[in-house]
Design a protein around this motif. Structure first.
Motif, PDB file in Angstrom:
ATOM      1  N   ILE A  19       0.841  -1.207   0.000  1.00  8.02           N
ATOM      2  CA  ILE A  19       0.000   0.000   0.000  1.00  8.02           C
ATOM      3  C   ILE A  19       0.873   1.254   0.000  1.00  8.02           C
ATOM      4  CG2 ILE A  19      -1.660   1.352   1.344  1.00  8.02           C
ATOM      5  CD1 ILE A  19      -2.798  -1.393   2.321  1.00  8.02           C
ATOM      6  N   CYS A  20       1.920   1.264   0.828  1.00  9.51           N
ATOM      7  CA  CYS A  20       2.775   2.453   0.916  1.00  9.51           C
ATOM      8  C   CYS A  20       3.561   2.694  -0.374  1.00  9.51           C
ATOM      9  CB  CYS A  20       3.735   2.316   2.096  1.00  9.51           C
ATOM     10  SG  CYS A  20       2.932   2.482   3.706  1.00  9.51           S
ATOM     11  N   ASP A  21       3.899   1.615  -1.086  1.00  9.95           N
ATOM     12  CA  ASP A  21       4.676   1.749  -2.325  1.00  9.95           C
ATOM     13  C   ASP A  21       3.808   1.943  -3.555  1.00  9.95           C
ATOM     14  OD1 ASP A  21       6.942   1.398  -0.816  1.00  9.95           O
ATOM     15  OD2 ASP A  21       7.246  -0.710  -1.377  1.00  9.95           O
ATOM     16  N   ALA A  22       2.498   1.700  -3.437  1.00 11.64           N
ATOM     17  CA  ALA A  22       1.603   1.726  -4.601  1.00 11.64           C
ATOM     18  C   ALA A  22       1.456   3.134  -5.172  1.00 11.64           C
ATOM     19  CB  ALA A  22       0.235   1.177  -4.211  1.00 11.64           C
ATOM     20  N   GLU A  23       1.342   3.221  -6.478  1.00 13.44           N
ATOM     21  CA  GLU A  23       1.058   4.491  -7.146  1.00 13.44           C
ATOM     22  C   GLU A  23      -0.433   4.694  -7.340  1.00 13.44           C
ATOM     23  OE1 GLU A  23       3.285   4.822 -10.710  1.00 13.44           O
ATOM     24  OE2 GLU A  23       5.243   4.687  -9.705  1.00 13.44           O
ATOM     25  N   GLY A  24      -1.205   3.654  -7.106  1.00 12.26           N
ATOM     26  CA  GLY A  24      -2.655   3.732  -7.233  1.00 12.26           C
ATOM     27  C   GLY A  24      -3.282   2.438  -6.763  1.00 12.26           C
ATOM     28  N   SER A  25      -4.594   2.437  -6.603  1.00 12.10           N
ATOM     29  CA  SER A  25      -5.298   1.250  -6.093  1.00 12.10           C
ATOM     30  C   SER A  25      -5.082  -0.005  -6.929  1.00 12.10           C
ATOM     31  CB  SER A  25      -6.796   1.555  -5.978  1.00 12.10           C
ATOM     32  OG  SER A  25      -7.013   2.551  -5.002  1.00 12.10           O
ATOM     33  N   PRO A  26      -4.954   0.091  -8.276  1.00  6.26           N
ATOM     34  CA  PRO A  26      -4.730  -1.136  -9.050  1.00  6.26           C
ATOM     35  C   PRO A  26      -3.449  -1.876  -8.674  1.00  6.26           C
ATOM     36  CG  PRO A  26      -5.459   0.638 -10.497  1.00  6.26           C
ATOM     37  CD  PRO A  26      -5.193   1.252  -9.157  1.00  6.26           C
ATOM     38  N   ASP A  27      -2.499  -1.164  -8.054  1.00  6.23           N
ATOM     39  CA  ASP A  27      -1.259  -1.813  -7.632  1.00  6.23           C
ATOM     40  C   ASP A  27      -1.434  -2.646  -6.372  1.00  6.23           C
ATOM     41  OD1 ASP A  27       0.062  -0.608  -9.729  1.00  6.23           O
ATOM     42  OD2 ASP A  27       0.856   1.046  -8.518  1.00  6.23           O
ATOM     43  N   ILE A  28      -2.596  -2.516  -5.728  1.00  2.18           N
ATOM     44  CA  ILE A  28      -2.833  -3.216  -4.458  1.00  2.18           C
ATOM     45  C   ILE A  28      -3.777  -4.385  -4.721  1.00  2.18           C
ATOM     46  CG2 ILE A  28      -3.672  -2.983  -2.096  1.00  2.18           C
ATOM     47  CD1 ILE A  28      -3.206   0.100  -2.488  1.00  2.18           C
ATOM     48  N   SER A  29      -3.267  -5.584  -4.673  1.00  2.00           N
ATOM     49  CA  SER A  29      -4.085  -6.760  -4.984  1.00  2.00           C
ATOM     50  C   SER A  29      -3.740  -7.896  -4.044  1.00  2.00           C
ATOM     51  CB  SER A  29      -3.848  -7.211  -6.435  1.00  2.00           C
ATOM     52  OG  SER A  29      -2.522  -7.712  -6.577  1.00  2.00           O
ATOM     53  N   SER A 103       1.494  12.423   7.910  1.00  2.00           N
ATOM     54  CA  SER A 103       0.894  12.708   6.597  1.00  2.00           C
ATOM     55  C   SER A 103       1.869  13.430   5.673  1.00  2.00           C
ATOM     56  CB  SER A 103      -0.388  13.529   6.757  1.00  2.00           C
ATOM     57  OG  SER A 103      -0.098  14.859   7.164  1.00  2.00           O
ATOM     58  N   MET A 104       2.837  14.159   6.245  1.00  2.00           N
ATOM     59  CA  MET A 104       3.798  14.916   5.441  1.00  2.00           C
ATOM     60  C   MET A 104       5.116  14.176   5.255  1.00  2.00           C
ATOM     61  SD  MET A 104       3.024  18.738   6.984  1.00  2.00           S
ATOM     62  CE  MET A 104       4.334  19.517   6.050  1.00  2.00           C
ATOM     63  N   ASP A 105       5.215  12.988   5.821  1.00  2.00           N
ATOM     64  CA  ASP A 105       6.442  12.192   5.732  1.00  2.00           C
ATOM     65  C   ASP A 105       6.234  11.022   4.773  1.00  2.00           C
ATOM     66  OD1 ASP A 105       8.702  10.685   6.037  1.00  2.00           O
ATOM     67  OD2 ASP A 105       8.437  10.274   8.182  1.00  2.00           O
ATOM     68  N   PRO A 106       6.867  11.044   3.602  1.00  2.00           N
ATOM     69  CA  PRO A 106       6.651   9.952   2.632  1.00  2.00           C
ATOM     70  C   PRO A 106       7.155   8.598   3.122  1.00  2.00           C
ATOM     71  CG  PRO A 106       8.429  11.398   1.918  1.00  2.00           C
ATOM     72  CD  PRO A 106       7.791  12.062   3.094  1.00  2.00           C
ATOM     73  N   GLU A 107       7.967   8.590   4.182  1.00  2.00           N
ATOM     74  CA  GLU A 107       8.491   7.337   4.712  1.00  2.00           C
ATOM     75  C   GLU A 107       7.578   6.744   5.790  1.00  2.00           C
ATOM     76  OE1 GLU A 107      11.184   5.894   3.395  1.00  2.00           O
ATOM     77  OE2 GLU A 107      11.145   7.595   1.996  1.00  2.00           O
ATOM     78  N   PRO A 109       3.893   5.258   7.439  1.00  2.00           N
ATOM     79  CA  PRO A 109       2.851   4.356   6.913  1.00  2.00           C
ATOM     80  C   PRO A 109       1.492   5.040   6.762  1.00  2.00           C
ATOM     81  CG  PRO A 109       3.143   3.944   9.232  1.00  2.00           C
ATOM     82  CD  PRO A 109       4.127   5.032   8.882  1.00  2.00           C
ATOM     83  N   TYR A 110       1.469   6.379   6.694  1.00  2.00           N
ATOM     84  CA  TYR A 110       0.193   7.090   6.650  1.00  2.00           C
ATOM     85  C   TYR A 110      -0.637   6.713   5.425  1.00  2.00           C
ATOM     86  CZ  TYR A 110      -3.078  10.759   7.896  1.00  2.00           C
ATOM     87  OH  TYR A 110      -4.211  11.433   8.291  1.00  2.00           O
ATOM     88  N   ALA A 111       0.022   6.295   4.349  1.00  2.00           N
ATOM     89  CA  ALA A 111      -0.707   5.901   3.142  1.00  2.00           C
ATOM     90  C   ALA A 111      -1.690   4.769   3.420  1.00  2.00           C
ATOM     91  CB  ALA A 111       0.280   5.475   2.056  1.00  2.00           C
ATOM     92  N   VAL A 112      -1.413   3.946   4.409  1.00  2.00           N
ATOM     93  CA  VAL A 112      -2.324   2.845   4.754  1.00  2.00           C
ATOM     94  C   VAL A 112      -3.650   3.410   5.257  1.00  2.00           C
ATOM     95  CG1 VAL A 112      -2.691   0.867   6.270  1.00  2.00           C
ATOM     96  CG2 VAL A 112      -0.435   1.281   5.276  1.00  2.00           C
ATOM     97  N   LEU A 113      -3.596   4.449   6.066  1.00  2.00           N
ATOM     98  CA  LEU A 113      -4.821   5.067   6.581  1.00  2.00           C
ATOM     99  C   LEU A 113      -5.576   5.785   5.466  1.00  2.00           C
ATOM    100  CD1 LEU A 113      -3.412   6.478   9.944  1.00  2.00           C
ATOM    101  CD2 LEU A 113      -4.591   4.306   9.544  1.00  2.00           C
ATOM    102  N   GLN A 114      -4.848   6.410   4.556  1.00  2.00           N
ATOM    103  CA  GLN A 114      -5.501   7.078   3.427  1.00  2.00           C
ATOM    104  C   GLN A 114      -6.196   6.053   2.529  1.00  2.00           C
ATOM    105  OE1 GLN A 114      -1.870   9.071   2.131  1.00  2.00           O
ATOM    106  NE2 GLN A 114      -2.785  11.046   2.619  1.00  2.00           N
ATOM    107  N   TYR A 115      -5.546   4.936   2.288  1.00  2.00           N
ATOM    108  CA  TYR A 115      -6.139   3.875   1.467  1.00  2.00           C
ATOM    109  C   TYR A 115      -7.394   3.325   2.139  1.00  2.00           C
ATOM    110  CZ  TYR A 115      -6.591  -0.653  -0.915  1.00  2.00           C
ATOM    111  OH  TYR A 115      -7.066  -1.740  -1.612  1.00  2.00           O
ATOM    112  N   MET A 116      -7.327   3.123   3.446  1.00  2.00           N
ATOM    113  CA  MET A 116      -8.486   2.626   4.190  1.00  2.00           C
ATOM    114  C   MET A 116      -9.665   3.595   4.071  1.00  2.00           C
ATOM    115  SD  MET A 116     -10.271   2.997   7.284  1.00  2.00           S
ATOM    116  CE  MET A 116      -9.121   3.991   8.218  1.00  2.00           C
TER     117      MET A 116
END
Length: 228
Positions: A19-29, A103-107, A109-116
């Motif tokens: 999820i953190c490395d994905a560029e979009g939802s299609p990358d998450i499977s 949210s401002m740190d690309p390193e 895991p905040y992307a997981v919460l955004q995806y959720m």
């Protein structure tokens, strides 16, 4: 850790990284997560039920880490202020700081919460997300300390202000591009100036009003707020 727990942990670790490395939802499977975890595709269904439920479990684990960090910051400001109560400003900084930093740190895991949050918007099973999105247990702790720091407000009035403070924070964590356009400030890099700016905006909401008639105290349940 037994084999079942070990496999669940490997799947959540893999889901978090994908999820953190994905560029979009299609990358998450399911297939990509299972491959990264070194297990078979059926293991996602066996251990979680679906990709959606795996995402929720992974987000819960991330949110628990965020809350641990946030409560640690609150405890530090309590210890610094002892034996007095911490100030409203210190409590607000502890409340919103961790989410903004993540949210401002690309390193982070905040992307997981955004995806959720994106999944929850379109899910046919909102009950999967309710405990996480509508949970307020960590916020009740902040409400108690804000009540002590601003005793001129009732519990209900503190709850309204706390919900408003979380709303301000969420604008900057969930809608960063829009806030960048409105403020003219990039929301990347050092989060501290942004945190300071938002604390300056939020803190006056808890200031003692002039010549205010004290209303009758009522006990209320803190209204649900966004989880991140």
């Amino acid at each position: 850790m037994d084999k079942k727990s070990h496999t669940r942990t490997r799947l959540m670790n893999a889901a978090e990284k994908i999820i953190c490395d994905a560029e979009g939802s299609p990358d998450i499977s399911v297939r990509r997560i299972a491959a990264a975890a070194g297990t078979n595709v059926a293991s996602v269904s066996y251990h979680f039920g679906s990709l959606e439920e795996l995402a929720v479990a992974t987000a819960q684990r991330v949110y628990d880490r965020l809350n641990s960090e946030r409560l640690t910051e609150l405890q530090r400001c309590i210890d610094r202020a002892a034996p007095a109560s911490p100030s409203v400003g210190a409590i607000v900084r502890a409340l919103i700081g961790t989410s903004l930093r993540w949210s401002m740190d690309p390193e982070s895991p905040y992307a997981v919460l955004q995806y959720m949050n994106r999944l929850a918007t379109f899910s046919e099973h909102p009950e999967h997300f309710d405990p996480l999105i509508n949970g307020v247990k960590p916020h009740r702790i902040f409400a108690e300390y804000l009540r002590r720091a601003a005793p001129w407000f009732t519990e209900e009035e503190i709850a309204w202000r706390l919900a408003a403070a979380l709303g301000v924070r969420s604008q900057f964590t969930r809608h960063a591009p829009r806030c960048e356009v409105l403020t003219g400030r990039p929301l990347k890099g050092d989060a501290e100036p942004v945190i300071a700016e938002l604390c300056e905006i939020i803190e006056p909401m808890f200031a003692q009003p002039a010549r205010r008639a004290r209303p009758v105290q009522r006990r209320v349940s803190l209204a649900p707020s966004n989880a991140v």
